[in-house]
Write an enzyme that holds these catalytic residues in place. Structure first.
Site, PDB file in Angstrom:
ATOM      1  N   LYS A 134      -4.338   0.960  -0.894  1.00 24.76           N
ATOM      2  CA  LYS A 134      -4.445  -0.389  -0.302  1.00 24.76           C
ATOM      3  C   LYS A 134      -3.107  -1.082  -0.587  1.00 24.76           C
ATOM      4  O   LYS A 134      -2.962  -1.822  -1.568  1.00 24.76           O
ATOM      5  CB  LYS A 134      -5.642  -1.120  -0.919  1.00 24.76           C
TER       6      LYS A 134
HETATM    7  N1  PMP Z   1     -10.436  -0.979   5.497  1.00 23.99           N
HETATM    8  C1  PMP Z   1      -9.397  -1.800   5.289  1.00 23.99           C
HETATM    9  C2  PMP Z   1      -8.114  -1.525   5.988  1.00 23.99           C
HETATM   10  C3  PMP Z   1      -9.525  -2.913   4.424  1.00 23.99           C
HETATM   11  O1  PMP Z   1      -8.501  -3.727   4.226  1.00 23.99           O
HETATM   12  C4  PMP Z   1     -10.763  -3.134   3.790  1.00 23.99           C
HETATM   13  C5  PMP Z   1     -10.915  -4.314   2.870  1.00 23.99           C
HETATM   14  N2  PMP Z   1     -10.535  -4.001   1.568  1.00 23.99           N
HETATM   15  C6  PMP Z   1     -11.823  -2.243   4.035  1.00 23.99           C
HETATM   16  C7  PMP Z   1     -11.624  -1.171   4.891  1.00 23.99           C
HETATM   17  C8  PMP Z   1     -13.151  -2.417   3.355  1.00 23.99           C
HETATM   18  O2  PMP Z   1     -13.036  -2.099   1.995  1.00 23.99           O
HETATM   19  P1  PMP Z   1     -13.963  -2.794   0.901  1.00 23.99           P
HETATM   20  O3  PMP Z   1     -15.352  -2.567   1.326  1.00 23.99           O
HETATM   21  O4  PMP Z   1     -13.623  -2.093  -0.361  1.00 23.99           O
HETATM   22  O5  PMP Z   1     -13.605  -4.243   0.878  1.00 23.99           O
END
Ligand code: PMP
Length: 322
Positions: A134
């Site tokens: 991320k």
């Molecule tokens: N995909 C992307 C590109 C994101 O930025 C997020 C948000 N973090 C998610 C999926 C969903 O991840 P999470 O459920 O851990 O927030």
């Protein structure tokens, strides 16, 4: 201004939610988010020295110090500071900051479902920038897709991976429902390994609903019975249309509704089995607060909680400063 991260996108971050209840504030799956932060940093050789435990306790202390008792979004970020223009990021210093702020819903007007499009932009891939991290720079890909979708009148974009299979939203994972089963793209479809996605997969098995992690063809988005996004910011968000094709009857689907209700119960602390996913912020419950003298965050630090805050560049942002 010469921070490496600003120029080259060399940072990794997290997005976490804390839910305010009458007795306390609870952070949802804090440990898993900090573990992913460590993994993201490792992928890009960022020397994040703090342990997951340190990062978790610093977050708890920070919210307590700010005396936040509202719905909160927490943004931890590990980024490269001033270190010249050399692209070798290991030469730049690593900074860590955690910024909590008041946050209700990601989409304006408390939207109950979304109109979406398949983006003309493809999702970044493992052969260039690993989507599992991320990382700040990766979000240019998401921003390009989001702006395009909004300019064309859609709420959100769905990106395909470099092979043309469905990947994810700009800040969300995606699920479709077909014949009573849940289907979601696998990690190999250039997705972020979403924590809400994992939560939904776990809860689905509890509900005896089958989940397949497999490649999804674009046209399956048009012919599925239901579809929804998952993510920390959006939680469980129904998709009502894709490229102007109505999904189901154009309202939140029945299975989506069941998943959402279960999810809401879990984050509200109403499912005992999953209460370990909720980290309480305040040492004392509201009941204790009425009967005992106040312990401030300052004194709670003295009362044996490791003063980890000193190790971080903490942003003591109060909601009113934003
Ligand atoms: N995909 C992307 C590109 C994101 O930025 C997020 C948000 N973090 C998610 C999926 C969903 O991840 P999470 O459920 O851990 O927030």
């Amino acid at each position: 201004m010469l921070s490496h991260a600003l120029h080259y996108g060399t940072g990794v971050f997290e997005g976490i939610r804390a839910y305010a209840r009458s007795d306390n504030v609870y952070i949802f799956r804090l440990k898993e988010h900090m573990e992913r932060l460590k993994d993201s940093a490792k992928i890009y050789f960022m020397d994040l020295k703090n342990s997951v435990d340190d990062l978790c306790s610093a977050t708890v202390e920070l919210i307590a110090k700010n005396e936040m008792r509202c719905q909160t979004y927490i943004r931890p970020i590990v980024f490269k500071g001033f270190g010249g223009i050399d692209l070798n990021l290991t030469k730049a210093p690593t900074h860590v900051a955690i910024c909590p702020f008041k946050f209700e819903s990601y989409f304006e007007n408390q939207k109950s479902g979304l109109d979406t499009c398949v983006s003309s932009w493809r999702r970044i891939s493992d052969v260039s920038t690993p989507p599992m991290a991320k990382a700040c720079g990766h979000y240019l890909n998401c921003a390009a897709a989001k702006v395009e979708a909004n300019l064309n009148g859609y709420d959100e974009a769905i990106l395909l991976d470099s092979n043309g299979f469905v990947s994810e939203g700009t800040g969300e994972n995606i699920f479709i429902v077909k014949d009573g089963k849940l289907v979601t793209p696998p990690l190999s479809a250039s997705i972020l390994n979403g924590i809400t996605r994992d939560t939904v997969i776990t809860l689905a098995s509890e509900m005896c609903v089958q989940v397949a992690e497999r490649n999804i063809a674009r046209a399956e988005l048009y012919t599925c019975d239901e579809a929804f996004f998952t993510g920390t910011a959006v939680e469980i968000m129904p998709i009502l249309t894709v490229d102007r094709r109505q999904i189901g009857d154009g309202k939140m689907g029945v299975l989506t509704g069941r998943v959402k209700t279960f999810y809401n119960k879990v984050i509200a602390g109403n499912v005992e089995k999953y209460n370990s996913w909720l980290t309480p912020v305040y040492v004392r419950s509201v009941k204790q607060a009425r009967t005992e003298p106040a312990i401030t965050a300052e004194t709670s630090l003295k009362h044996g909680v490791d003063p980890v805050l000193e190790k971080f560049e903490m942003s003591f942002w109060h909601e009113t400063h934003l």
